[in-house]
Scaffold this motif. Structure first.
Motif, short mmCIF file in Angstrom:
data_model
loop_
_atom_site.label_atom_id
_atom_site.label_comp_id
_atom_site.label_asym_id
_atom_site.label_seq_id
_atom_site.Cartn_x
_atom_site.Cartn_y
_atom_site.Cartn_z
N ASP A 1 6.57 -7.06 1.93
CA ASP A 1 5.61 -6.02 2.28
C ASP A 1 6.29 -4.76 2.80
O ASP A 1 7.35 -4.81 3.43
N ASP A 2 5.65 -3.65 2.54
CA ASP A 2 6.21 -2.34 2.85
C ASP A 2 6.60 -2.16 4.32
O ASP A 2 7.71 -1.74 4.62
N MET A 3 5.73 -2.53 5.24
CA MET A 3 6.02 -2.30 6.65
C MET A 3 7.08 -3.28 7.18
O MET A 3 7.82 -2.95 8.10
N HIS B 1 6.35 5.71 9.97
CA HIS B 1 5.51 4.76 9.25
C HIS B 1 5.01 3.64 10.17
O HIS B 1 4.01 2.99 9.86
N VAL C 1 10.20 -1.51 6.21
CA VAL C 1 10.40 -0.36 7.09
C VAL C 1 10.93 -0.80 8.45
O VAL C 1 11.89 -0.22 8.97
N LYS D 1 0.81 -1.21 0.00
CA LYS D 1 0.00 0.00 0.00
C LYS D 1 0.86 1.28 0.00
O LYS D 1 0.49 2.27 -0.61
N HIS D 2 1.97 1.23 0.69
CA HIS D 2 2.82 2.43 0.82
C HIS D 2 4.05 2.35 -0.09
O HIS D 2 5.07 2.97 0.19
N PHE D 3 3.94 1.57 -1.15
CA PHE D 3 5.06 1.37 -2.06
C PHE D 3 5.73 2.68 -2.45
O PHE D 3 6.94 2.84 -2.29
N TYR D 4 4.97 3.60 -2.99
CA TYR D 4 5.57 4.81 -3.56
C TYR D 4 6.32 5.63 -2.51
O TYR D 4 7.46 6.04 -2.75
N SER D 5 5.71 5.85 -1.35
CA SER D 5 6.38 6.66 -0.33
C SER D 5 7.64 5.97 0.20
O SER D 5 8.67 6.62 0.40
N ILE D 6 7.59 4.66 0.38
CA ILE D 6 8.77 3.91 0.86
C ILE D 6 9.84 3.86 -0.23
O ILE D 6 11.03 4.05 0.04
N HIS D 7 9.43 3.63 -1.45
CA HIS D 7 10.36 3.59 -2.58
C HIS D 7 11.09 4.93 -2.70
O HIS D 7 12.32 4.97 -2.85
#
Length: 171
Positions: free
Chosen positions: A108-110, A163, A113, A52-58
């Motif tokens: 997964d994004d989290m 995050h 993180v 879900k947070h791909f773009y911000s984490i990327h």
């Protein structure tokens, strides 16, 4: 690398005693290794993050990786300014780093993180300790370099930790 070459020092007019310069170069080389390792781990997350947070984490990982690679250069150049020899290959870094290995099962994004928060926190703590060591060795310039790195790493640690934090998640 032959033992005699590992701690190679060159003459310089920097007015810090050679023994202290050698200790500073060892400290700086340790952080060259850790910063190179951190850089590669941040890029590992950057390339493999999903969710879900791909773009911000990327985007965040790409920004931080660019900062970390600058730390590598600054640390290495300070070591050579002190008359030292830098140990800056990927293999040398892998041999010297104290960062935990990056988990290969993350997608997964989290999860990425959380893994990065752990490694950035480890690096931040090590850099803060290096500030004190550099000051104890009488090198305010190296302490100042570490202070600048510490300030930037703590800022990025905050960005990553945010995050994972939420309402009711406080001390």
């Amino acid at each position: 690398m032959a033992t005699g070459q590992k701690n190679r020092m060159f003459r310089t007019h920097v007015d810090i005693p050679q023994k202290k310069r050698a200790q500073l170069v060892t400290l700086l080389n340790q952080h060259v290794a850790e910063a190179l390792d951190l850089y590669s781990q941040v890029k590992q997350a950057h390339w493999n993050v999903k969710g879900k947070h791909f773009y911000s984490i990327h985007t965040l990982t790409d920004t931080f990786a660019a900062e970390v690679i600058e730390f590598v250069d600054d640390l290495a150049e300070r070591a050579t300014a002190l008359g030292g020899y830098v140990h800056g290959t990927v293999r040398m870094a892998a041999e010297a780093t104290t960062l935990p290995e990056y988990p290969m099962d993350l997608v997964d994004d989290m999860g990425h993180v959380a893994a990065l928060v752990d490694r950035i926190g480890h690096f931040a703590s090590s850099v803060r300790s290096a500030i004190d060591t550099a000051e104890e060795l009488g090198d305010k310039d190296t302490a100042d370099l570490y202070t600048g790195i510490s300030r930037q790493v703590d800022k990025r640690l905050w960005f990553f930790e945010a995050h994972l934090q939420g309402e009711g998640d406080h001390e």
